[in-house]
Design a protein around this motif. Structure first.
Motif, PDB file in Angstrom:
ATOM      1  N   MET A   1       0.696  -1.068  -0.005  1.00  0.00           N
ATOM      2  CA  MET A   1      -0.013  -0.014   0.031  1.00  0.00           C
ATOM      3  C   MET A   1       0.891   1.100  -0.077  1.00  0.00           C
ATOM      4  SD  MET A   1      -2.895   1.057   2.701  1.00  0.00           S
ATOM      5  CE  MET A   1      -3.867  -0.106   2.220  1.00  0.00           C
ATOM      6  N   GLU A   2       0.350   2.282  -0.604  1.00  0.00           N
ATOM      7  CA  GLU A   2       1.175   3.497  -0.888  1.00  0.00           C
ATOM      8  C   GLU A   2       1.047   4.512   0.442  1.00  0.00           C
ATOM      9  OE1 GLU A   2       2.112   6.350  -4.551  1.00  0.00           O
ATOM     10  OE2 GLU A   2       0.088   6.351  -3.856  1.00  0.00           O
ATOM     11  N   HIS A   3       1.789   5.063   0.940  1.00  0.00           N
ATOM     12  CA  HIS A   3       1.652   6.197   1.902  1.00  0.00           C
ATOM     13  C   HIS A   3       2.174   7.574   1.253  1.00  0.00           C
ATOM     14  CE1 HIS A   3       3.390   8.516   5.233  1.00  0.00           C
ATOM     15  NE2 HIS A   3       1.985   8.198   5.749  1.00  0.00           N
ATOM     16  N   ARG A   4       1.093   8.362   1.377  1.00  0.00           N
ATOM     17  CA  ARG A   4       1.416  10.021   1.052  1.00  0.00           C
ATOM     18  C   ARG A   4       1.669  11.007   2.106  1.00  0.00           C
ATOM     19  NH1 ARG A   4      -3.093  11.074  -2.825  1.00  0.00           N
ATOM     20  NH2 ARG A   4      -4.155   9.634  -1.419  1.00  0.00           N
ATOM     21  N   ALA A   5       2.363  11.558   1.861  1.00  0.00           N
ATOM     22  CA  ALA A   5       2.682  12.903   3.143  1.00  0.00           C
ATOM     23  C   ALA A   5       3.053  14.121   2.408  1.00  0.00           C
ATOM     24  CB  ALA A   5       3.642  12.289   4.139  1.00  0.00           C
ATOM     25  N   LEU A   6       2.813  15.272   3.249  1.00  0.00           N
ATOM     26  CA  LEU A   6       3.298  16.443   2.856  1.00  0.00           C
ATOM     27  C   LEU A   6       4.361  16.821   3.826  1.00  0.00           C
ATOM     28  CD1 LEU A   6       0.035  18.619   2.222  1.00  0.00           C
ATOM     29  CD2 LEU A   6       1.868  18.288   0.603  1.00  0.00           C
ATOM     30  N   TRP A   7       5.537  16.689   3.362  1.00  0.00           N
ATOM     31  CA  TRP A   7       6.962  16.865   3.927  1.00  0.00           C
ATOM     32  C   TRP A   7       7.558  18.537   3.574  1.00  0.00           C
ATOM     33  CZ3 TRP A   7       9.857  13.499   7.073  1.00  0.00           C
ATOM     34  CH2 TRP A   7       9.173  12.154   7.111  1.00  0.00           C
ATOM     35  N   TYR A   8       8.165  19.028   4.766  1.00  0.00           N
ATOM     36  CA  TYR A   8       9.062  19.989   4.371  1.00  0.00           C
ATOM     37  C   TYR A   8      10.362  19.460   4.959  1.00  0.00           C
ATOM     38  CZ  TYR A   8       8.150  21.562   9.460  1.00  0.00           C
ATOM     39  OH  TYR A   8       7.891  21.674  10.718  1.00  0.00           O
ATOM     40  N   ARG A   9      11.383  19.915   4.099  1.00  0.00           N
ATOM     41  CA  ARG A   9      12.683  19.343   4.252  1.00  0.00           C
ATOM     42  C   ARG A   9      13.649  20.561   4.679  1.00  0.00           C
ATOM     43  NH1 ARG A   9      13.031  14.090   4.052  1.00  0.00           N
ATOM     44  NH2 ARG A   9      11.234  13.021   3.125  1.00  0.00           N
ATOM     45  N   ASN A  10      12.961  21.831   4.567  1.00  0.00           N
ATOM     46  CA  ASN A  10      13.823  23.093   4.687  1.00  0.00           C
ATOM     47  C   ASN A  10      12.743  24.095   5.181  1.00  0.00           C
ATOM     48  OD1 ASN A  10      13.814  22.601   1.447  1.00  0.00           O
ATOM     49  ND2 ASN A  10      13.277  24.818   2.065  1.00  0.00           N
ATOM     50  N   PHE A  11      13.204  25.296   5.989  1.00  0.00           N
ATOM     51  CA  PHE A  11      12.413  26.347   6.039  1.00  0.00           C
ATOM     52  C   PHE A  11      12.329  27.346   4.991  1.00  0.00           C
ATOM     53  CE2 PHE A  11      14.366  25.480  10.516  1.00  0.00           C
ATOM     54  CZ  PHE A  11      13.209  25.070  10.981  1.00  0.00           C
ATOM     55  N   GLY A  12      11.101  27.752   4.966  1.00  0.00           N
ATOM     56  CA  GLY A  12      10.727  29.002   4.137  1.00  0.00           C
ATOM     57  C   GLY A  12       9.215  29.315   3.816  1.00  0.00           C
ATOM     58  N   PRO A  13       8.643  29.708   3.084  1.00  0.00           N
ATOM     59  CA  PRO A  13       7.446  29.923   2.615  1.00  0.00           C
ATOM     60  C   PRO A  13       6.706  28.480   2.262  1.00  0.00           C
ATOM     61  CG  PRO A  13       8.579  31.432   1.240  1.00  0.00           C
ATOM     62  CD  PRO A  13       9.557  30.679   1.914  1.00  0.00           C
ATOM     63  N   PRO A  14       5.497  28.170   2.932  1.00  0.00           N
ATOM     64  CA  PRO A  14       5.082  26.841   3.154  1.00  0.00           C
ATOM     65  C   PRO A  14       4.650  26.611   1.544  1.00  0.00           C
ATOM     66  CG  PRO A  14       4.005  28.002   4.923  1.00  0.00           C
ATOM     67  CD  PRO A  14       5.064  29.162   4.143  1.00  0.00           C
ATOM     68  N   GLN A  15       4.295  27.363   0.709  1.00  0.00           N
ATOM     69  CA  GLN A  15       3.972  26.853  -0.707  1.00  0.00           C
ATOM     70  C   GLN A  15       5.109  26.417  -1.378  1.00  0.00           C
ATOM     71  OE1 GLN A  15       1.092  26.885  -2.472  1.00  0.00           O
ATOM     72  NE2 GLN A  15      -0.349  28.275  -1.860  1.00  0.00           N
ATOM     73  N   ASP A  16       6.479  27.072  -1.088  1.00  0.00           N
ATOM     74  CA  ASP A  16       7.492  26.671  -1.739  1.00  0.00           C
ATOM     75  C   ASP A  16       8.317  25.544  -1.204  1.00  0.00           C
ATOM     76  OD1 ASP A  16       7.522  28.996  -3.189  1.00  0.00           O
ATOM     77  OD2 ASP A  16       8.621  30.204  -1.814  1.00  0.00           O
TER      78      ASP A  16
END
Length: 315
Positions: A1-16
């Motif tokens: 089964m696939e797992h999907r997630a919204l990651w951030y790997r650095n700081f900055g504007p969330p849209q970016d």
């Protein structure tokens, strides 16, 4: 089964900085609940850490999101009775993902009559409001709220009236919120009307401030002696500047610190107290976005007067 997630790997504007990533779903860790997520809201508290504002305690890489609702898909033997039940998988991994492995003692069972769109929003704002009003009672006090168009301020206003506040004034940004405030009995004051803000501050016994910055500073320094100014947010991105006479008036509320080392039993009891209050609360309307359309959800959040965006997280 696939797992999907919204990651951030650095700081900055969330849209970016946010990216939707997929990976195979691994086995359930021993002792954890496997929760299949349904809905999660977009709150300021979800987005501000991505900018790096809290880098002293939050470091990437992280999955975004702090609250949401899902159902238990798998569980250890002692928690088999929770399989199929809806829970809030809180105080663990980020909630903007399709699956969460949660600590059973901290997962909050959701009553059957609470809809998903309410359950998903039952943590950050309602619990913060509940704790603030316990720490700073409002009975017979003139209450001033900033960021008055927000979900948190709306609950503060509703529950302040319930608890016997003498008056409630709200500083709002978007004119679309003015009628809503008036309907709740809140005296609305525009964010751009500095003279009215100062006048409201001069009669306030208690200010609950989500903005900081220039508006928060005006209010803090104009409040009468003996009042309390509580900072619980920093939506302006700038700190409050207190003049010497006002420094004793200023205090801060951080939900993480307020929860501190509470036991799982007290944690569960807090929500048992909240559910009846939420059944009666007037919560803002919502719009639901798919996980793939997360950028539109963030754009809606940033648009003044918009409805509360929720992410649909089902696998």
């Amino acid at each position: 089964m696939e797992h999907r997630a919204l990651w951030y790997r650095n700081f900055g504007p969330p849209q970016d900085c946010l990216s939707l990533e997929s990976a195979p779903l691994g086995p359930r860790p021993e002792g954890a609940l496997r929760v299949e997520m349904r809905l999660a809201p977009v709150n300021p508290s979800d987005l501000i850490p991505i900018t790096g504002a809290y880098r002293h305690r939050v470091q990437p890489p992280q999955v975004a999101g702090y609250e949401g609702v899902g159902h238990v898909a798998d569980a250890p033997a002692a928690y088999q009775h929770l399989i199929g039940r809806r829970v809030l998988p809180l105080r663990g991994n980020g909630t903007w993902q399709t699956h969460i492995d949660a600590a059973p003692a901290l997962a909050i069972p959701v009553p059957d009559d609470i809809p998903d769109v309410l359950a998903a929003r039952a943590y950050i704002n309602p619990l913060a409001v509940h704790l603030m009003l316990k720490a700073w009672p409002v009975k017979d006090r003139h209450v001033l709220l900033t960021g008055a168009g927000s979900t948190c301020a709306s609950l503060l206003a509703q529950w302040a009236w319930r608890d016997g506040a003498r008056s409630v004034t709200g500083v709002y940004r978007s004119d679309s919120r003015k009628a809503e405030l008036e309907a709740m009995g809140v005296e609305p004051v525009s964010l751009v009307d500095a003279s009215r803000i100062r006048a409201a501050a001069e009669k306030a016994d208690l200010t609950l401030d989500a903005l900081g910055g220039e508006t928060g500073s005006i209010i803090l320094n104009a409040m009468p002696a003996g009042g309390a100014f509580v900072s619980y947010g920093l939506l302006s991105g700038k700190p409050v500047m207190a003049e010497a006479h006002a420094r004793e008036t200023h205090t801060r509320f951080h939900m993480r610190e307020s929860l501190g080392l509470i036991t799982p039993q007290i944690w569960q009891t807090l929500f048992q107290n909240l559910w009846p209050m939420l059944r009666e609360a007037n919560m803002p309307d919502t719009d639901i976005y798919t996980l793939e359309d997360w950028q539109s959800a963030l754009s809606a959040y940033a648009r003044p007067g918009s409805r509360k965006p929720l992410l649909a997280l089902r696998a």
